[in-house]
Structures are given as structure tokens and as C-alpha cells.
Design an enzyme around this catalytic site. Structure first.
Site, mmCIF file in Angstrom:
data_model
loop_
_atom_site.group_PDB
_atom_site.id
_atom_site.type_symbol
_atom_site.label_atom_id
_atom_site.label_comp_id
_atom_site.label_asym_id
_atom_site.label_seq_id
_atom_site.Cartn_x
_atom_site.Cartn_y
_atom_site.Cartn_z
ATOM 1 N N ILE A 669 0.814 -1.224 0.000
ATOM 2 C CA ILE A 669 0.000 0.000 0.000
ATOM 3 C C ILE A 669 0.841 1.264 0.000
ATOM 4 C CG2 ILE A 669 -1.982 -1.046 1.132
ATOM 5 C CD1 ILE A 669 -0.997 0.170 3.773
ATOM 6 N N GLY A 670 2.165 1.140 0.079
ATOM 7 C CA GLY A 670 2.989 2.347 0.069
ATOM 8 C C GLY A 670 4.455 2.030 -0.047
ATOM 9 N N GLY A 673 11.395 5.998 1.277
ATOM 10 C CA GLY A 673 12.839 5.837 1.336
ATOM 11 C C GLY A 673 13.278 4.828 2.368
ATOM 12 N N GLY A 675 11.415 2.019 3.207
ATOM 13 C CA GLY A 675 10.941 0.679 2.950
ATOM 14 C C GLY A 675 9.521 0.656 2.435
ATOM 15 N N VAL A 677 5.406 -0.579 2.710
ATOM 16 C CA VAL A 677 4.358 -0.750 3.716
ATOM 17 C C VAL A 677 3.294 -1.677 3.143
ATOM 18 C CG1 VAL A 677 2.665 0.381 5.190
ATOM 19 C CG2 VAL A 677 4.782 1.573 4.601
ATOM 20 N N ASP A 804 11.671 12.791 10.634
ATOM 21 C CA ASP A 804 10.967 12.970 9.359
ATOM 22 C C ASP A 804 9.508 13.369 9.618
ATOM 23 O OD1 ASP A 804 10.699 13.096 6.620
ATOM 24 O OD2 ASP A 804 10.391 10.947 6.350
#
Length: 978
Positions: A669-670, A673, A675, A677, A804
């Protein structure tokens, strides 16, 4: 009658008996003390503390001639526990008690008052949770160290004034209740050392300070002092160090300040001091002078050029004029100079690196002229070289490019000429290369690839030409590559896809040709891509659709063929303009694609490939079916054989097999930078999110040893990884995403979190039409997210820095309540990166604090800056990076440019926010501006941010009063606050 000799013997025996009794009592007291204190190596520390040993031989114990205990010295011994003052103060001869720089805690009891013979008391650097008791009985004290020990409440000043012989008074770095600087401080006439920094002391510095003529050190920094520096301070002729930075002091240096000729260290920065520096010209013993961020004016005294000891000079952000002394910094082992953001003129003093020790030369934003002195090309000790925003000219000395220790070269916005030479290959420590807006020319040397630490390259607005070297792909740490507004030609090198950390690419307004490399779409961290105004041809690679970009611009090129449907995003309107060969079935203003779009030859080729593929497919069905069955069996077998380590941090309702079996492409689903998901749906229906982290040198490739074919190669297990995950697992807060467990093997590491179907704040603000985000919701999101960060910074055993913070890392639950996600993940990834990788994750473009360009250090204040950007998103509804801000500008710059008057400020508030809430929105904007201050020290803590947000809680509609006056109807809205 007994004889005289008999009497003498009796007295002697009595004395020895009393001495033995006293020694026995002391022994028992010390053995009790031993059982109270704990230490990681208690047995070794207290090995000599045994009943059979004499107390005077105990480690840390010193005795008087009569064998009574004179001092206890156990500082810096990693001691924990509480201090039993009731026992210790029974040592009637005790003159020194030193327990500083340990981890002692609890309450400092009134029992301390019984230590009436103490002359030396050191409790500094501990974790007490009480106020300081009345110390009146301790009138013999000469040395009192209580700094940085967690003391709070009112400080007992009256009891200190009984200590007429006190020499050292160190009580700073404690959260005492705000109180005025006591007028009676002048009564402590023997005082040599007065440390009050970070103690919340307020008001004016009293005139009585002039009575402390023995004073050597006076520190009152980071307090709430106001008013002028009293003229009486000029009497302190023995003063060696004076630190009063970060207060609200005003006015000029008092007359006679130049009498402080013993002064070596003076820091009056971050105040409101004004006037010139003429009173300082006689301070010839100065070693360090820090006066940055004031309102000082006039010229730098020529006498500064003759200061033989001066090694540090920081005068930035003032209103200084004139030139710097030619001999400045040439006498001693000069360390650094920062005179940035003034109105200084003339040339750069050429001899500051005479001794080869200078580390930082910071002279940006002035009016310096002339060239860069050639001497700095040989200054191999330099770590930062910043002379941007001046009027420098001439050719950049060749040696500048190859300085081996320099981390930042910033020469932008000048009139400098010449090429970047091949010497840059020697700049092994170079991380930032900022040479924008000059007249530099020539080709970019391939040797730049040997500067492997490069994170940012900004060559924009120059006259560079030739090809972009293929070797650019060797820069594995590269985060930002800005080459816009030059004369670069040739193709965009395919090797750029090897720069996996790239966050920003800007090649606009050059003469680049050829096609867009499809491999750009594989850059996992790319956030901004601008290839506009070139001669780029061919089709737009469909692979670009896998990117999530805040800025995307391919306009004014020679692109042709269909615009990929996956790029039909409203935010990309205008991104394809000026490409007459493009077509689209959906985007307005483009011609509709014909069946031959892309060329009939290409179409026939596609049909041919499809036909061949169909044949191969049908002929291979049986083989594929057989392979899949065998693969599934091998997969199940290998899972049983492989060694997995599952660490749970909550009560779990799932197994590791359920997680591992769900890590497959259809559940992705995503990407980011750090990794991939995956969404995992358990048999119970419960949904989880699984973050899979891979090593920076793996490039996401599958390990040949991997026993789980669907899981790419991940981080290698390390003690640092385990330590970081353990820290994250201990976090429990309603506004922080819950980490359920970690699952690791030699080749893979997975973090299992709770899942939020409502997505992120970014989605709601920028991708979903602000769905459901009225002002109350925005406010609650701001407060909740702030509380989550506050907990990470202040509520954990040691601060957790997010690294982040951005709106896409603020997830929303079913009630739109915020959760901070990916906290500390950057540290985990960095901990498991290759040894050569020192800057794995630097945050996201548009959210990164400016100090990262100075030091690369990420602190809590870096998180505060990023959160300030999020607040600006909430108030304005805009993204951190948008084209309307201007070239190389972000939302922080844009907001700052709109603060001219109230009308312009109101205009930047999101138009969907009702007028009744505009004042609350502006208040949040004020907080955002504080959070995004250029200097980290001036930003509030997250604890303070929460307080400010809560103080500005929006008013809520509680009712409507309806009145009728004849035919006229009136409604009056009633809110819970005026």
C-alpha cells in the site's frame, strides 16, 4: 590519691575508647550508605568498604588526623538511589560531601541541615525531584554545586546570604520558579564563581553585582533578564568569563566596560544590545567573542586585528558596517569566524588560517568584494566555507574545490568565475556543494563522483555546459541535485537511478535531449522532479506514476505520445504544457490520442509482442502451474527451516506466520525511502500495517539465501537496531502509532503497527479535497500531533527524535484523531545502513530544518521546525513546495513574505476556513513561524508548542439566539469565548 602518671594513662585510655567508639559509629554509617547506593559495578566500587577495613582506607573517604571522616568524594561514579542525609550528617566532622554527576534521585530532605560543618557540597548533575531545603545552618559553606539536578520550586536565597564566605555558587540548569535577580547578591563579597544560567531568573542585573570584585566567572545565560548591563559591572576587573546570551538585555555596552581587561570569554549573543563595539577594543585578552543576533552597528574596531589570543569571533545577524581588520585572526590558532548577515564591506581578511587550524569561515550575506584569497585553498582544516550572497568576483582558487575536510562549500550569489576543477575528487568529506547564481563555467568533472559523501549539489544559474557525467550515479548519498538554468546538454544519464536517496531533481532550463530514463521512476525517495524547458523527446515513461511528487514539471520540451493515465492528477495541471506532441484522452487542452499514438510502427511491434506472448503463455501454463505448486511447498518448508525472531510489545492475537504470509505484492500500500508498507488483514478481520525496512546497499534486491521469495533483502540484525526498536516499543501514547512487534531474520526485518484506514493528514489536505477538515478538526489534529511529539521528546526515558515529521506521517483514526507514525524510523534505518553511509535519511524536501545544511545534526529542534511546516499546511491548505512560491522557495519563505500587514496575512489563510475562525488560524500561524525560526535555539520546545496551541483553543459555537422584532428576524451566534 592517684598519681599524675595514673591520671594521664586514664585520660589516654578514655580518649582511645571514645575514638574507637566514634570510629565504630562512622563504620556503621558508611556501611549503611553503601547499602543505599547502587552502581553497575557496586562490588568493585565499594570493595574496600568492609567491616574489617578501617574507614579511612575506604575508597572515596578522607580522614582528619584524629581518624574522623573529613570528606566523602563519590562524584561521577554512576550511583543511583536516594541520599540518606539523616545518616550522613551524623558524621560530625564531615567538611566535604561530593556526590555530583551521578544518577541520584528522590527528595533532598531537611536532614541535610544537620551537616553544619560542611564547607563543600556538590549535588550537581543528578535527578532530584524536590525543592532545595533551607540551608541556613550551613553557614560555613564555601562551595555549593546544585546545578543540573532537577531542583524546582523557590530557591532559598535568604539562607545563601548567611554563607558570607561562599566562593562558588552554582545553581543553574534547574527549573526553579521564576523569581527576580536578588539585590542582595552584592553581599557575597568573596564570590569567585556565580553560575545562574537556565535557572529562570528574571528582572534586571542588580547594581550590587559591582561589589563582587573577586568574581572570575559570571554566567546568567538562557534566563529572563531585561534592562541594560549595569555600569557597575566594569568594576569586575578579575572577570575571566562573562556569559549572558539569550536574554532580553538592551542598550549599549556601559561606559568602562573596556576595564574588564582580564576577560577572555564573552558571550552576549541573542539579546537586543545596540550601539558600536568601541568599548571592547581594549579587551586584548579575548579568546572568544560571541555577540551574534543583536542590534549592534558601526565598524569592527581595527584593534581586533591585533588581538593575539582571539580564536573565535561570532558577530552574525547585526547591522555592522565597514571592513574587517586585515590582520584579524592571524596571530593565534584561529578556529572560526561568523560575521554573516551584516553590511560589511571590503575584502576577506587573508591570514585567518595562518596557523592551519581554522575550521569555519562564515561570511555570507554581506557586501564583501574582491576575490577569495588563495590562502584558503591551502586551509585543509576547514570544515565549512560559506561566503554566499556577497559581491565577490574572480576565479575560485583551485584548492577550494579539493579541501579534504570541508563538509559545506557555499559560494552562491556572487560574481565568481572559472570551472569546478577535478580537485573536487579530493573533497572526501564534502556533503553540500552550493555554487548557484554565479558565472561559473566549463564541464562538470567526472571526478565529482569521488566526493562520495555528497548529499546536495546546487549548480543552478551558472554557465556550466557539456554532459551530465555518467559517474553521478556513484553518489549514493545524494539527496538533492539542482542543475537548472545552465547550458547542460546531452542525455540524462541512466545511472541517476543508482542515487537511491534522491529527493529532488531539477534540470530545468538547459539543453538536455534524448528520452527521460524510465529508471527515474524507481527512485523511492523522490519528492520533486523538474525537467522543464529542455529539448527532451520521446514518450513519458509510465514508471513515473509510481512516484509521489509534491512538484512535477515536464513542460516546454519535445515530448510526444500519450500522457500515462496514472499521471492524471489535478496537482500536475500545467506539468505537461508546451509539449505539442503529447496527447490525452482526459486532460483538457491536449489533443485526443489516436489509435496510432506513439507511431504505427510501435503499434505493430506491440501487437507482435502480444501475439508472441500469448503463444508463450499458453505453452507454458503447465510449467508455471507445476512451478508454483513446487514453489509454494518450498516456501512453506523454508519458513519452518528459517530462524525468525519475533519480539512482541503488546498482547498479540496473531502469529508471525500470519504476517509473513501477507507480505506480498497485492498487499503493498505504500513505498518510501525507508521501505515498503503492507496492509495485513488477519483472519479475525483486524487490520495491521507492516513496515519492511531494507538495507541501503541492497537496493531492494532479493537475497539468494532468502527463504521468503516475496520479501526483499532487508537490514542485517545489529545490537543498535535491537536497541532502537526496544526504545520505540516502550512508547505508549494516545497520539503515537502503536508498535505491536518486530519480526527479524538474518535477511529481513518487519515492524508491525496498527492500521489507519483514514490515511494521513497529507491525503486529507492535498489529495481528498480537505474532506471533513473544518477548523475544529484541524485544530484538534494540530494539538494531538503536538502532544505526540511532546511525548517523544520529553516523556520518554531518553528523547526520541522523529527525524521525518511531515503531514504524511500524521495518520488519522476513524474519528480523525492524529497519530504520529514512523517515529525514530530514520534512526533505525541509519543504524543498519552500510558503514559508508553517514546520512541515510535527511527528512523530506520542504520539511527539512535549515541547520541540516550547516551541521547535519538532527535534534529535537529539527522536529520542531518540521512540525511548524505542518502547522502552515493546516492553516493555508498548501503544500510545503509549490511553484507559486518561486524557484528554490518553500512554504516557510512564502508565509514570511506575506507578513507585511494583517490583510496580507488573512489572505494566506485557507479560504475554506470560516471568517469566525480566522483569528485562531492566524494565532496558529504565529506558532508555526516561531517553530520555523532559522536558529534552532530560538524555536520553542514541543512542550511549549503544546501550551501555546492549547492557550489558543478555538472558540466553539454553543448556541443561537433568535429574536423577532415585527417582521424582522435576527440571529445572534453565541460562542464559548469572546
Amino acid at each position: 590519691m592517684p598519681s599524675a602518671s595514673t591520671t594521664s594513662v586514664t585520660v589516654l585510655l578514655l580518649f582511645l575508647s571514645l575514638l574507637s567508639l566514634a570510629t565504630s559509629d562512622d563504620l556503621q554509617l558508611l556501611l549503611t550508605l553503601k547499602t543505599t547506593f547502587q552502581n553497575p559495578n557496586t562490588d568493585a566500587l565499594f570493595a574496600s568498604w568492609t567491616p574489617t577495613n578501617h574507614t579511612c582506607n575506604f575508597t572515596g573517604i578522607t580522614c582528619n588526623p584524629d581518624h574522623t571522616i573529613k570528606s566523602i568524594e563519590l562524584s561521577s561514579r554512576q550511583l543511583t538511589g536516594t541520599i540518606p542525609f539523616d545518616s550522613i550528617c551524623q558524621l560530625k566532622s564531615l567538611q566535604k560531601l561530593s556526590l555530583g554527576r551521578n544518577s541520584l534521585s528522590g527528595v533532598v530532605s531537611e536532614g541535610l541541615r544537620a551537616c553544619v560543618n560542611l564547607e563543600y557540597l556538590d549535588l550537581a548533575g543528578n535527578f532530584f525531584s524536590s525543592s532545595v531545603p533551607d540551608l541556613s545552618p550551613l553557614f560555613q559553606l564555601k562551595y555549593l554545586y546544585l546545578n543540573k539536578s532537577g531542583f524546582s520550586g523557590k530557591f532559598p536565597w535568604d539562607s545563601v546570604f548567611n554563607m558570607t564566605n561562599v566562593v562558588v555558587l552554582s545553581i543553574g540548569d534547574n527549573p526553579f520558579d521564576v523569581g527576580p535577580f536578588p539585590e542582595r547578591v552584592g553581599e557575597l563579597s568573596q564570590l569567585k564563581w556565580l553560575y545562574l544560567s537556565n535557572s529562570n531568573i528574571e528582572g534586571k542585573i542588580p547594581k550590587g553585582i559591582g561589589n563582587l570584585t573577586e568574581l572570575i566567572n559570571f554566567e546568567v545565560s538562557n534566563c529572563f533578564l531585561s534592562g541594560e548591563i549595569p555600569v557597575e559591572i566594569s568594576k569586575l576587573k578579575k572577570l575571566w568569563q562573562l556569559e549572558m546570551y539569550n536574554n532580553s538585555l538592551v542598550g549599549k555596552f556601559p561606559s568602562g566596560f573596556g576595564n574588564l581587561t582580564s576577560l577572555e570569554n564573552f558571550d552576549g549573543s541573542m539579546n537586543y544590545l545596540e550601539g558600536d563595539l568601541s568599548e571592547l577594543r581594549s579587551l586584548t585578552n579575548l579568546v572568544s567573542l560571541q555577540l551574534f543576533q543583536n542590534n549592534l552597528s558601526g565598524e569592527v574596531p581595527v584593534e581586533f586585528g591585533e588581538f593575539k589570543k582571539l580564536v573565535n569571533l561570532s558577530l552574525y545577524t547585526n547591522q555592522l558596517t565597514g571592513s574587517l581588520p586585515e590582520k584579524l585572526g592571524s596571530w593565534a590558532e584561529f578556529d572560526y569566524i561568523d560575521v554573516s548577515t551584516n553590511f560589511l564591506t571590503g575584502v576577506i581578511p587573508p591570514e585567518m588560517c595562518n596557523r592551519g587550524t581554522m575550521k569555519e569561515l562564515l561570511m555570507l550575506q554581506n557586501r564583501f568584494t574582491g576575490g577569495i584569497p588563495a590562502s584558503y585553498g591551502n586551509c585543509t582544516s576547514l570544515t565549512r566555507f560559506r561566503v554566499s550572497d556577497n559581491s565577490l568576483s574572480g576565479i575560485v582558487p583551485r584548492g577550494i574545490w579539493g579541501l579534504p575536510n570541508v563538509g559545506l562549500i557555499d559560494i552562491g550569489s556572487n560574481r565568481l568565475e572559472g570551472p569546478i576543477t577535478s580537485d573536487i575528487g579530493n573533497a572526501k568529506s564534502l556533503a553540500q556543494l552550493w555554487v548557484y547564481d554565479n558565472q561559473l563555467s566549463g564541464k562538470l568533472p567526472p571526478d565529482i563522483s569521488r566526493a562520495t559523501g555528497l548529499i546536495e549539489i546546487n549548480l543552478s544559474d551558472n554557465r556550466f555546459s557539456g554532459d551530465i557525467p555518467e559517474t553521478i550515479g556513484d553518489l549514493k548519498e545524494l539527496n538533492s541535485l539542482q542543475l537548472q538554468n545552465n547550458n547542460f546538454s546531452g542525455r540524462i544519464p541512466d545511472t541517476i537511478s543508482s542515487c537511491a536517496a534522491l529527493n529532488l531533481i531539477n534540470f530545468a532550463h538547459n539543453s538536455l535531449s534524448g528520452e527521460i530514463p524510465a529508471t527515474i521512476g524507481s527512485l523511492p525517495a523522490l519528492n520533486s522532479l523538474n525537467l522543464s524547458e529542455n529539448q527532451i523527446s520521446g514518450q513519458i515513461p509510465a514508471s513515473l506514476s509510481s512516484l509521489t511528487l509534491s512538484l512535477f514539471d515536464l513542460s516546454d520540451n519535445k515530448l510526444s505520445g500519450p500522457i500515462p493515465e496514472s499521471l492524471y492528477v489535478e496537482a500536475y495541471n500545467g506539468s505537461f504544457a508546451g509539449n505539442n506532441g503529447l496527447c490525452s484522452q482526459k486532460i483538457k487542452f491536449f489533443r485526443r490520442c489516436s489509435p496510432d499514438s506513439g507511431g504505427s510502427k510501435d503499434l505493430r511491434l506491440i501487437f507482435l509482442v502480444i501475439a508472441v506472448g500469448v503463444v508463450v503463455l499458453f505453452s507454458s501454463v503447465s510449467f508455471i502451474t507445476l512451478y508454483l505448486r513446487r514453489s509454494q511447498k518450498d516456501h512453506e518448508k523454508s519458513l519452518k527451516e528459517d530462524s525468525w525472531d519475533m519480539k512482541s510489545f503488546h498482547v498479540l492475537s496473531f502469529s508471525e506466520d500470519e504476517i509473513l504470509d501477507s507480505i506480498k505484492k497485492e498487499n503493498l500500500i505504500g513505498k518510501g525511502g525507508s521501505g515498503n508498507v503492507y496492509k495485513v488483514v488477519l483472519g479475525s478481520g483486524k487490520e495491521l500495517a507492516v513496515k519492511h525496512i531494507w538495507n541501503s546497499d541492497s537496493g531492494g534486491r532479493r537475497s539468494s539465501r532468502s527463504t521468503t521469495p516475496m520479501i526483499p533483502k532487508s537490514v542485517k540484525k545489529s545490537s543498535e537496531f535491537d536497541a532502537e526498536v526496544q526504545t520505540l516499543s516502550s512508547i505508549r501514547h494516545v497520539n503515537v502509532v502503536k508498535l505491536y512487534c518486530s519480526i527479524t531474520s538474518e535477511d529481513s526485518s518487519l515492524l508491525v503497527y496498527e492500521y489507519f484506514p483514514n490515511g494521513s493528514l497529507w491525503d486529507r489536505l492535498h489529495s481528498c479535497g480537505k474532506m471533513g477538515l473544518d477548523w475544529d478538526v484541524r485544530y484538534e489534529i494540530a494539538v494531538g500531533a503536538a502532544k505526540g511529539l511532546e511525548y517523544l521528546h520529553h516523556g520518554c526515558e531518553r528523547p526520541v527524535i522523529h527525524r521525518d515529521v511531515k503531514s504524511s506521517n500524521i495518520l488519522l483514526d476513524e474519528n480523525l484523531k492524529p497519530r504520529i507514525a514512523d517515529f525514530g524510523l530514520a534512526k533505525i534505518v541509519q543504524a543498519n545502513a552500510s558503514k559508508d553511509s553517514t546520512h541515510v535519511i535527511a527528512g523530506t524536501h520542504g520539511y527539512i530544518a535549515p541547520e541540516y545544511g550547516y551541521t547535519y545534526n538532527v535534534t529535537e529542534k529539527s522536529d520542531v521546525y518540521s512540525f511548524g511546516v505542518v502547522l502552515m499546511e493546516l492553516v493555508t491548505g498548501k503544500k510545503p513546495i509549490e511553484s507559486e512560491y518561486g524557484e528554490n522557495k518553500d512554504i516557510v519563505f512564502w508565509v514570511s513574505s506575506k507578513l507585511k500587514n494583517k490583510e496580507s496575512v488573512l489572505n494566506i489563510v485557507d479560504s475554506s476556513i470560516p471568517e469566525v475562525y480566522r483569528e485562531e488560524a492566524i494565532n496558529m500561524l504565529r506558532i508555526a513561524i516561531l517553530c520555523t525560526d532559522r536558529l534552532p535555539t530560538l524555536r520553542p520546545t514541543m512542550r511549549r508548542v503544546v501550551q501555546m496551541l492549547e492557550d489558543g483553543e478555538p472558540c466553539k459555537l454553543v448556541g443561537i439566539i433568535v429574536s423577532k422584532d415585527g417582521s424582522k428576524k435576527e440571529e445572534v451566534k453565541v460562542y464559548d469565548k469572546p
